[in-house]
Design an enzyme around this catalytic site. Structure first.
Site, PDB file in Angstrom:
ATOM      1  N   ARG A 102       0.876  -1.178   0.000  1.00  0.00           N
ATOM      2  CA  ARG A 102       0.000   0.000   0.000  1.00  0.00           C
ATOM      3  C   ARG A 102       0.909   1.222   0.000  1.00  0.00           C
ATOM      4  O   ARG A 102       1.670   1.423   0.952  1.00  0.00           O
ATOM      5  CB  ARG A 102      -0.916  -0.015   1.232  1.00  0.00           C
ATOM      6  CG  ARG A 102      -1.618   1.297   1.461  1.00  0.00           C
ATOM      7  CD  ARG A 102      -2.747   1.188   2.441  1.00  0.00           C
ATOM      8  NE  ARG A 102      -3.878   0.502   1.845  1.00  0.00           N
ATOM      9  CZ  ARG A 102      -5.090   0.446   2.396  1.00  0.00           C
ATOM     10  NH1 ARG A 102      -5.320   1.041   3.545  1.00  0.00           N
ATOM     11  NH2 ARG A 102      -6.072  -0.186   1.797  1.00  0.00           N
ATOM     12  N   HIS A 129      -7.346   1.047  -6.552  1.00  0.00           N
ATOM     13  CA  HIS A 129      -7.522   0.124  -5.423  1.00  0.00           C
ATOM     14  C   HIS A 129      -8.146  -1.143  -6.025  1.00  0.00           C
ATOM     15  O   HIS A 129      -9.313  -1.431  -5.806  1.00  0.00           O
ATOM     16  CB  HIS A 129      -8.422   0.776  -4.376  1.00  0.00           C
ATOM     17  CG  HIS A 129      -8.369   0.122  -3.024  1.00  0.00           C
ATOM     18  ND1 HIS A 129      -7.590  -0.975  -2.750  1.00  0.00           N
ATOM     19  CD2 HIS A 129      -9.002   0.429  -1.856  1.00  0.00           C
ATOM     20  CE1 HIS A 129      -7.743  -1.317  -1.486  1.00  0.00           C
ATOM     21  NE2 HIS A 129      -8.596  -0.487  -0.920  1.00  0.00           N
ATOM     22  N   GLN A 132      -9.995  -3.831  -3.909  1.00  0.00           N
ATOM     23  CA  GLN A 132     -11.304  -3.340  -3.493  1.00  0.00           C
ATOM     24  C   GLN A 132     -12.321  -3.518  -4.625  1.00  0.00           C
ATOM     25  O   GLN A 132     -13.431  -4.006  -4.399  1.00  0.00           O
ATOM     26  CB  GLN A 132     -11.184  -1.855  -3.117  1.00  0.00           C
ATOM     27  CG  GLN A 132     -12.485  -1.233  -2.669  1.00  0.00           C
ATOM     28  CD  GLN A 132     -12.929  -1.782  -1.324  1.00  0.00           C
ATOM     29  OE1 GLN A 132     -12.171  -1.756  -0.369  1.00  0.00           O
ATOM     30  NE2 GLN A 132     -14.151  -2.278  -1.240  1.00  0.00           N
ATOM     31  N   ASP A 224     -17.377   7.083  -1.080  1.00  0.00           N
ATOM     32  CA  ASP A 224     -16.116   6.901  -0.360  1.00  0.00           C
ATOM     33  C   ASP A 224     -15.803   8.221   0.350  1.00  0.00           C
ATOM     34  O   ASP A 224     -16.465   9.239   0.104  1.00  0.00           O
ATOM     35  CB  ASP A 224     -15.000   6.521  -1.365  1.00  0.00           C
ATOM     36  CG  ASP A 224     -13.656   6.241  -0.700  1.00  0.00           C
ATOM     37  OD1 ASP A 224     -13.627   6.019   0.530  1.00  0.00           O
ATOM     38  OD2 ASP A 224     -12.619   6.252  -1.405  1.00  0.00           O
ATOM     39  N   CYS A 264     -16.422   1.527   0.412  1.00  0.00           N
ATOM     40  CA  CYS A 264     -15.251   0.665   0.629  1.00  0.00           C
ATOM     41  C   CYS A 264     -14.826   0.637   2.098  1.00  0.00           C
ATOM     42  O   CYS A 264     -14.132  -0.272   2.509  1.00  0.00           O
ATOM     43  CB  CYS A 264     -14.098   1.115  -0.256  1.00  0.00           C
ATOM     44  SG  CYS A 264     -13.584   2.802   0.072  1.00  0.00           S
ATOM     45  N   ARG A 292     -13.770  -8.832   0.787  1.00  0.00           N
ATOM     46  CA  ARG A 292     -12.340  -8.580   0.555  1.00  0.00           C
ATOM     47  C   ARG A 292     -11.543  -9.864   0.806  1.00  0.00           C
ATOM     48  O   ARG A 292     -10.602 -10.179   0.077  1.00  0.00           O
ATOM     49  CB  ARG A 292     -11.824  -7.467   1.492  1.00  0.00           C
ATOM     50  CG  ARG A 292     -12.418  -6.078   1.238  1.00  0.00           C
ATOM     51  CD  ARG A 292     -11.946  -5.466  -0.071  1.00  0.00           C
ATOM     52  NE  ARG A 292     -10.512  -5.399  -0.196  1.00  0.00           N
ATOM     53  CZ  ARG A 292      -9.725  -4.453   0.310  1.00  0.00           C
ATOM     54  NH1 ARG A 292     -10.248  -3.461   0.978  1.00  0.00           N
ATOM     55  NH2 ARG A 292      -8.396  -4.479   0.142  1.00  0.00           N
TER      56      ARG A 292
HETATM   57  N1   CP Z   1     -11.275  -0.472   2.106  1.00  0.00           N
HETATM   58  C1   CP Z   1     -10.013  -0.572   2.575  1.00  0.00           C
HETATM   59  O1   CP Z   1      -9.077  -0.755   1.815  1.00  0.00           O
HETATM   60  O2   CP Z   1      -9.892  -0.471   3.922  1.00  0.00           O
HETATM   61  P1   CP Z   1      -8.525  -0.342   4.728  1.00  0.00           P
HETATM   62  O3   CP Z   1      -7.948   1.016   4.377  1.00  0.00           O
HETATM   63  O4   CP Z   1      -8.900  -0.450   6.168  1.00  0.00           O
HETATM   64  O5   CP Z   1      -7.602  -1.434   4.287  1.00  0.00           O
HETATM   65  N1  NVA Z   2      -9.971   6.657  -1.090  1.00  0.00           N
HETATM   66  C1  NVA Z   2      -9.571   6.159   0.209  1.00  0.00           C
HETATM   67  C2  NVA Z   2      -9.826   4.699   0.278  1.00  0.00           C
HETATM   68  C3  NVA Z   2      -9.494   4.048   1.595  1.00  0.00           C
HETATM   69  C4  NVA Z   2      -9.688   2.562   1.574  1.00  0.00           C
HETATM   70  C5  NVA Z   2      -8.115   6.485   0.449  1.00  0.00           C
HETATM   71  O1  NVA Z   2      -7.314   6.376  -0.474  1.00  0.00           O
HETATM   72  O2  NVA Z   2      -7.786   6.882   1.575  1.00  0.00           O
END
Ligand code: CP
Ligand code: NVA
Length: 307
Positions: A102, A129, A132, A224, A264, A292
């Site tokens: 990430r 993502h 997701q 989101d 999400c 997920r």
């Molecule tokens: N939706 C999602 O990716 O959640 P987290 O940021 O908690 O991993």
């Molecule tokens: N758009 C959000 C998604 C978190 C899962 C972010 O990038 O923070």
């Protein structure tokens, strides 16, 4: 495919295959457990940002399939700071079988993939993502049997989640509508790519600034956070712009009667979504989050040639 970096890299057939595998692994898991397809396999998980779902679902996916996972926090690795991305990639390739990361900058996940001899999974970047999106498509398919011809309306920021959702919908034949405020619309290149996919699948893409226009008659309403990780210093400014894009009971009533609501997570209740909607009968927030786990299993098993 060596890696899983962005939905756009995968064909509709490959995505369908992952969805079928995820559904099979889910059924198997709910019936008592999965066979140890990943026995002896290990995953390194690099996190430059916080996570609940991505971290725990990948860890559990590995364990349920007989493998193991190692969490590497932002403080430990210093990706590109303590050590170059290329060096991290080449070192980890000798220790583990698969890498999940990430990151902030999508370029960094591409760089990790370029230098790793093992598969790399994007666990969220500023552009995409994809894990997701796969769980989202699974959730829509479970509810409506298909994505073909379903209208998915995304209300809010044109962010990473919106881009991967646009691409998975347009690949699989779902119509995609998005309502975002001016200045927070989708990246035009991502839209262009989506239009190409939509042309092939026969779906439609519709962009607007008006949330009411976007959700009218839709089967899926998706939202989101207004402020993504890494944009914290813009939060106040965004909170002034986004309130008309809140997914509340009045907006949901404008969608199809059978509409489901997705997010999400993490949710900022009272901002992009109200408690009433998040906890209401049309909400699929928690089944979506649970999917997920099953989607991750499919991604890892395919990348490692274990299923
Ligand atoms: N939706 C999602 O990716 O959640 P987290 O940021 O908690 O991993
Ligand atoms: N758009 C959000 C998604 C978190 C899962 C972010 O990038 O923070």
């Amino acid at each position: 495919m060596k890696d899983f970096l962005a939905i756009a890299d995968y064909s509709a057939e490959q995505i369908q295959d992952l969805l079928e595998l995820a559904a099979r692994l889910k059924k198997e898991w709910l019936a008592g457990g999965n066979p140890p397809l990943l026995k002896g396999k290990t995953m390194a998980m690099i996190f430059q940002k916080p996570s609940l779902r991505t971290r725990v679902s990948f860890d559990m996916a590995m364990r349920h399939l007989g493998g193991d996972a190692l969490y590497l926090s932002p403080q430990e690795i210093g990706l590109g700071k303590r050590e170059s991305i290329a060096d991290v990639a080449r070192v980890l390739s000798g220790y583990v079988d698969i890498l999940m990361a990430r990151v902030f900058d999508h370029e960094h996940i591409l760089e990790l993939a370029r230098w790793s001899s093992i598969p790399v999974i994007n666990g969220l970047s500023d552009y995409n993502h994809p894990c997701q999106a796969l769980a989202d498509a699974m959730t829509i398919q479970e509810n409506f049997g298909t994505l073909k011809g379903i209208t998915v309306s995304y209300v809010g920021d044109g962010n990473n989640v919106a881009v991967s959702l646009l691409h998975i919908c347009s690949k699989l034949g779902a119509h995609f509508r998005i309502a975002s405020p001016q200045g927070y619309t989708l990246d035009p290149q991502a839209v262009e790519l989506g239009r190409r996919f939509a042309q092939e699948s026969g779906s439609e893409i519709f962009l607007t600034n008006d949330p009411h226009e976007a959700v009218k008659g839709a089967q899926v309403i998706y939202t989101d956070t207004w402020t993504s990780m890494g944009q914290e210093e813009e939060a106040r400014q965004r909170e002034a712009v986004f309130p008309p894009y809140q997914v509340n009971a009045a907006l949901v009533r404008e969608a199809a009667p059978e509409a489901i609501v997705m997010h999400c997570l993490p949710a900022h209740r009272g901002q992009e979504i109200t408690d009433e909607v998040a906890d209401g009968p049309q909400s699929r927030l928690f089944p979506q989050a649970h999917n997920r786990l099953h989607a991750q299993k499919a991604i890892v098993a395919r990348l490692l040639g274990a299923a």
